[in-house]
Design a protein around this motif. Structure first.
Motif, PDB file in Angstrom:
ATOM      1  N   ASP A 217     -17.437  18.072  24.145  1.00  9.76           N
ATOM      2  CA  ASP A 217     -16.909  19.356  23.673  1.00  9.76           C
ATOM      3  C   ASP A 217     -15.418  19.427  23.915  1.00  9.76           C
ATOM      4  N   GLY A 231     -14.644  28.696  26.274  1.00  7.70           N
ATOM      5  CA  GLY A 231     -16.042  28.300  26.394  1.00  7.70           C
ATOM      6  C   GLY A 231     -16.368  27.080  25.553  1.00  7.70           C
ATOM      7  N   ARG A 292     -28.792  24.519  31.923  1.00  5.22           N
ATOM      8  CA  ARG A 292     -29.024  25.006  30.550  1.00  5.22           C
ATOM      9  C   ARG A 292     -28.380  24.021  29.599  1.00  5.22           C
ATOM     10  N   GLY A 294     -25.491  23.078  26.665  1.00  6.95           N
ATOM     11  CA  GLY A 294     -24.092  23.441  26.478  1.00  6.95           C
ATOM     12  C   GLY A 294     -23.897  24.194  25.173  1.00  6.95           C
ATOM     13  N   ASP A 295     -22.812  24.930  25.113  1.00  4.52           N
ATOM     14  CA  ASP A 295     -22.443  25.632  23.901  1.00  4.52           C
ATOM     15  C   ASP A 295     -20.946  25.396  23.724  1.00  4.52           C
ATOM     16  N   GLU A 297     -22.126  22.423  22.403  1.00  5.61           N
ATOM     17  CA  GLU A 297     -22.759  21.108  22.259  1.00  5.61           C
ATOM     18  C   GLU A 297     -24.117  21.205  21.570  1.00  5.61           C
TER      19      GLU A 297
HETATM   20  N1  GLY Z   1     -19.464  23.665  26.520  1.00  2.75           N
HETATM   21  C1  GLY Z   1     -19.551  23.749  27.913  1.00  2.75           C
HETATM   22  C2  GLY Z   1     -20.595  24.633  28.429  1.00  2.75           C
HETATM   23  O1  GLY Z   1     -21.498  25.052  27.736  1.00  2.75           O
HETATM   24  O2  GLY Z   1     -20.539  24.934  29.616  1.00  2.75           O
END
Ligand code: GLY
Ligand code: AMP
Length: 423
Positions: A217, A231, A292, A294-295, A297
């Protein structure tokens, strides 16, 4: 089956998209969800940290599976709450109990865990108010840059990288003095590692695990990886520099000792483990664990998983991952995140979004959006994740970037360089 998905970001929109494709999914509820998740199920406006409300919804809708997207309800014990309540104890939960989520909830715990299990990570030492003087002395001679980390959850803001010993001492005092509230009552001082980062994910059933596609990311707001941390502004999967030999090192030195270490400490971990890694030379080190996915990802990773996601979750809940074959597409996925002007600082909400219908060959996973009077409006800093999956990484990146340009709202911003540094 009736499935309840907790969360409201791009990660949850991608989960909702994939869960809704399963023949096993009869009804999907998302709490609270966003304008995008409403395309795949029914949004229910409850606070994920209000466990009584989540339970009431689960009973009312006869939910058979609970999938928890974000870390906060996990760290607060949503899985424990369900397991300990007779009325909902039969509902399997994807996401660890408190004792497992502490891998993310306490960086001090996770550093000690890695030390106990010989998992490669940056050298560190923890300090509290009681050991402040010791901490100041330690910092006086520490090599720079110095990494300071608040122990607890600090909304992604609890890590500081400081170039100068005196400033690091001042910062330690501020952090222990309450700059991040309770999250900073223990501070970890860590050696700075130089390398390139990537994210690796596994789904664990407490004894076995499957490895999901790795991703990279892009955290910084500006082109060329400059400016403030966010984020996440985009992601790619696979990661070109993570070859088979390197991924094998990650499995042997990091994944196996983590999953086995959790089991040996009596922690029954059912859910995702997110390994935030850094490649130093040819060696992988753990920067952090998350409990959890990733976001952003997830948006790229799920585009490469060919299995039925409900089946994968059921195998996890039933502790059958040992026999489970994960099928990963060799294709390349890319995600470009569109954010609100000002993010990650102050930004406005409520801007009408247009152009979603003009997207040609990508998925528009909603992150911070809401439906107001039938109009999709911005409702957060990260607004949309535009994801594409193609034969080559170049095509996927071009496609996601071009489609991101087709969307408009007042103040819209996205990085046009996501992933192009890798090809
Ligand atoms: N992209 C990093 C996270 O979700 O922490
Ligand atoms: P974290 O919240 O732990 O993911 O840290 C945020 C970011 O800080 C990471 O993604 C890295 O870019 C950076 N970081 C954290 N720890 C270190 C370290 N020991 N050396 C270098 N960079 C680090």
């Amino acid at each position: 089956m009736n499935i309840l998905l907790i969360g409201s970001g791009g990660r949850e929109c991608a989960f909702a998209w994939k869960l809704s494709q399963s023949e096993k999914c009869t009804n999907l509820f998302i709490a609270p969800g966003n304008a995008g998740t409403a395309n795949y199920g029914k949004n229910v406006n409850i606070n994920p940290n209000d466990f009584e409300a989540v339970k009431a919804l689960a009973l009312k809708e006869q939910v058979d599976l609970l999938v928890v997207g974000p870390e906060e309800p996990l760290v607060l014990g949503i899985h424990d709450f369900f397991a300990n309540d007779e009325a909902v104890a039969h509902i399997p939960v994807i996401g660890p109990k408190k004792e497992g989520a502490i891998l993310e909830g306490s960086k001090d715990f996770s550093k000690q865990f890695m030390e106990r299990h010989n998992i490669p990570t940056a050298k560190s030492k923890s300090f509290t108010n009681e050991t402040l003087q010791e901490g100041l002395a330690y910092l006086a001679n520490h090599a720079t840059p110095i990494v300071l980390k608040a122990d607890g959850l600090a909304a992604g803001k609890g890590v500081l990288i400081i170039d100068n010993n005196k400033e690091a001492q001042d910062e330690l005092q501020l952090m222990l003095g309450g700059k991040f509230g309770n999250a900073g009552s223990t501070v970890i001082v860590e050696e700075f590692l130089t390398g390139i980062e990537l994210s690796v994910f596994v789904l664990s059933d407490g004894k076995d695990y499957v490895i999901l596609p790795e991703a990279k990311d892009y955290k910084r707001i500006g082109q060329g990886d400059t400016g403030l941390n966010t984020g996440g502004m985009g992601s790619v999967s696979p990661v070109p520099f993570a070859n088979a030999e390197f991924l094998n090192k990650i499995e042997e030195r990091i994944i196996k000792p983590t999953v086995n270490g959790l089991a040996s400490e009596g922690i029954d971990y059912t859910g995702f483990i997110f390994f935030g890694l850094i490649k130093v030379g040819e060696e992988p080190y753990v920067i952090e664990y998350n409990a959890r996915m990733g976001d952003p990802e997830t948006e790229s990773v799920l585009l490469r998983i060919e299995n039925d996601l409900v089946e994968l979750f059921l195998a996890t809940a039933n502790k059958q991952l040992g026999n489970y074959e994960i099928k990963i597409s060799p294709k390349n996925a890319a995600t470009v995140v569109i954010v609100a002007g000002g993010y990650p600082g102050e930004y406005e909400k409520g801007k009408a979004i247009s152009g979603l219908e003009n997207i040609r060959d990508s998925y528009a996973f909603h992150a911070g959006t809401a439906l107001e009077g039938g109009i999709v409006k911005t409702n957060g800093g990260r607004v949309l994740a535009i994801s594409s999956v193609k034969d080559t990484q170049f095509e996927a990146l071009q496609c996601a970037t071009a489609d991101a340009a087709r969307i408009y709202f007042d103040g819209k911003y996205f990085r046009e360089d996501i992933g192009f540094d890798l090809i």
